[in-house]
Write a protein that holds these residues in place. Structure first.
Motif, PDB file in Angstrom:
ATOM      1  N   CYS A 189     -11.692   0.748  -2.688  1.00  0.00           N
ATOM      2  CA  CYS A 189     -11.100  -0.526  -2.241  1.00  0.00           C
ATOM      3  C   CYS A 189     -11.951  -1.153  -1.136  1.00  0.00           C
ATOM      4  O   CYS A 189     -12.186  -2.370  -1.126  1.00  0.00           O
ATOM      5  CB  CYS A 189      -9.669  -0.315  -1.778  1.00  0.00           C
ATOM      6  N   ALA A 232      -6.697  -3.895  -5.450  1.00  0.00           N
ATOM      7  CA  ALA A 232      -5.682  -3.309  -6.331  1.00  0.00           C
ATOM      8  C   ALA A 232      -6.280  -3.062  -7.717  1.00  0.00           C
ATOM      9  O   ALA A 232      -6.020  -2.024  -8.340  1.00  0.00           O
ATOM     10  CB  ALA A 232      -4.469  -4.236  -6.415  1.00  0.00           C
ATOM     11  N   ARG A 270      -2.498   0.500  -4.464  1.00  0.00           N
ATOM     12  CA  ARG A 270      -2.457  -0.879  -3.952  1.00  0.00           C
ATOM     13  C   ARG A 270      -1.909  -1.816  -5.005  1.00  0.00           C
ATOM     14  O   ARG A 270      -2.197  -1.666  -6.191  1.00  0.00           O
ATOM     15  CB  ARG A 270      -3.859  -1.342  -3.551  1.00  0.00           C
ATOM     16  N   PHE A 274       0.851  -1.203   0.000  1.00  0.00           N
ATOM     17  CA  PHE A 274       0.000   0.000   0.000  1.00  0.00           C
ATOM     18  C   PHE A 274       0.880   1.245   0.000  1.00  0.00           C
ATOM     19  O   PHE A 274       1.779   1.379   0.842  1.00  0.00           O
ATOM     20  CB  PHE A 274      -0.908  -0.021   1.236  1.00  0.00           C
TER      21      PHE A 274
END
Ligand code: SF4
Ligand code: SF4
Length: 312
Positions: A72, A102, A110, A61
């Motif tokens: 997310c 991600a 991410r 991250f």
């Protein structure tokens, strides 16, 4: 060496790869493709690839990229992302490293590190640059992490490369059983071999493991006549004392199969990754050594070996 090599029983056809770099010129002769295998049994205090240490996937991250959109959190199937005062944090104990967050993150904050690949998939990737290997005297390098940790996968990859006539290099810390080393050595043209310290106390303290097996394996490679480039990380205040350098030089001189010694200066390029992984970094006060200082260490080592360079 005996060239016959039997298939190891229960061979796994896949392994975890965390990067493949094409057109590398620092991981052996010529132009190379370097395949980075995940997982390492050592925990070097200065490691600049902390994302490679564990054998499985990891979620990275980058808070500096996060725009706090919350996408997310909405998509996570494990409800592992929570919002606290406008920041989106991951509860690692719930995270399955599936990568859904991600894929959803438009800001690229991410990323899942580590990908399960088959031998055929890796082979197809490295074959793309076969003409460059031939033209430049290059080939394929397997690095890590510690590539010997996934030794069954590594042996299959090496065999696939050897069958195609590719020059093979293994970049290793040498911490593996002699049997594993032998099976890998049969298929390897050149080893890039880390020698972090010949002082046992320093080795244990800063890598977490004994150096005895690593030194013993270097002697084994010498007895098998395998070519080795020694790579010595120079970490100020850790392994750069005159006595440590001289002891390393004497050991290298005793081997007889070392074609070059490379000094790898400590750097801080990987330090930011620790924060992204949520892992503390244990050498925050160490500075990168100056070129003058590195030259003085190289001069010292030239007393023991005729080919010493700075950098990989
Ligand atoms: S999706 Fe990306 S940018 Fe949005 S909150 Fe999550 S990490 Fe931050
Ligand atoms: S990797 Fe998967 S489980 Fe982990 S936080 Fe992201 S979406 Fe959730």
């Amino acid at each position: 060496m005996d060239n016959a090599i039997a298939d190891p029983p229960g061979e796994a056809p896949t392994g975890t790869v965390f990067n493949i770099i094409r057109f590398s010129v620092q991981d052996g002769p010529g132009i190379r493709t370097t395949v980075f295998l995940k997982g390492c049994p050592l925990e070097c205090a200065w490691c600049h690839n902390p994302e490679a240490l564990s054998g499985g996937k990891e979620l990275l991250f980058r808070p500096d990229r996060c725009i706090a959109c919350g996408d997310c959190m909405d998509v996570c199937p494990r409800h592992a992302i929570v919002e606290k005062e406008g920041k989106y944090e991951t509860r690692t104990e719930l995270c399955a490293r599936c990568g859904t967050c991600a894929d959803a993150c438009a800001a690229d904050a991410r990323e899942v590190i580590g990908r399960l690949m088959t031998v055929d998939e890796v082979t197809r990737e490295v074959e793309r640059d076969a003409p460059f290997y031939l033209e430049s005297g290059g080939g394929v390098t397997f690095s890590g992490g510690e590539p010997l940790l996934q030794h069954r996968f590594l042996v299959l990859l090496l065999r696939s490369c050897v069958m195609r006539g590719f020059h093979t290099v293994v970049d290793t810390a040498g911490y593996a059983s002699p049997d594993v080393l032998f099976r890998v050595a049969e298929l390897t043209d050149l080893f890039l071999y880390d020698l972090k310290s010949v002082d046992e106390e320093i080795h244990r303290r800063f890598t977490g493991v004994s150096g005895a097996l690593i030194r013993g394996n270097l002697e084994r490679l010498a007895s098998w006549g395998k070519k080795v480039v020694i790579r010595m990380p120079i970490v100020p205040g850790v392994n750069d004392s005159r006595s440590n350098i001289d002891a390393a030089g004497r050991f290298i001189a005793s081997l007889g199969n070392v074609v070059q010694v490379q000094l790898l200066p400590y750097h801080t390029i990987g330090v930011a990754k620790y924060a992204r992984l949520g892992v503390p970094y244990s050498l925050p006060a160490v500075q990168t050594p100056s070129s003058g200082y590195l030259n003085s260490i190289a001069e010292e080592l030239l007393r023991f070996h005729p080919v010493v360079s700075i950098g990989g």
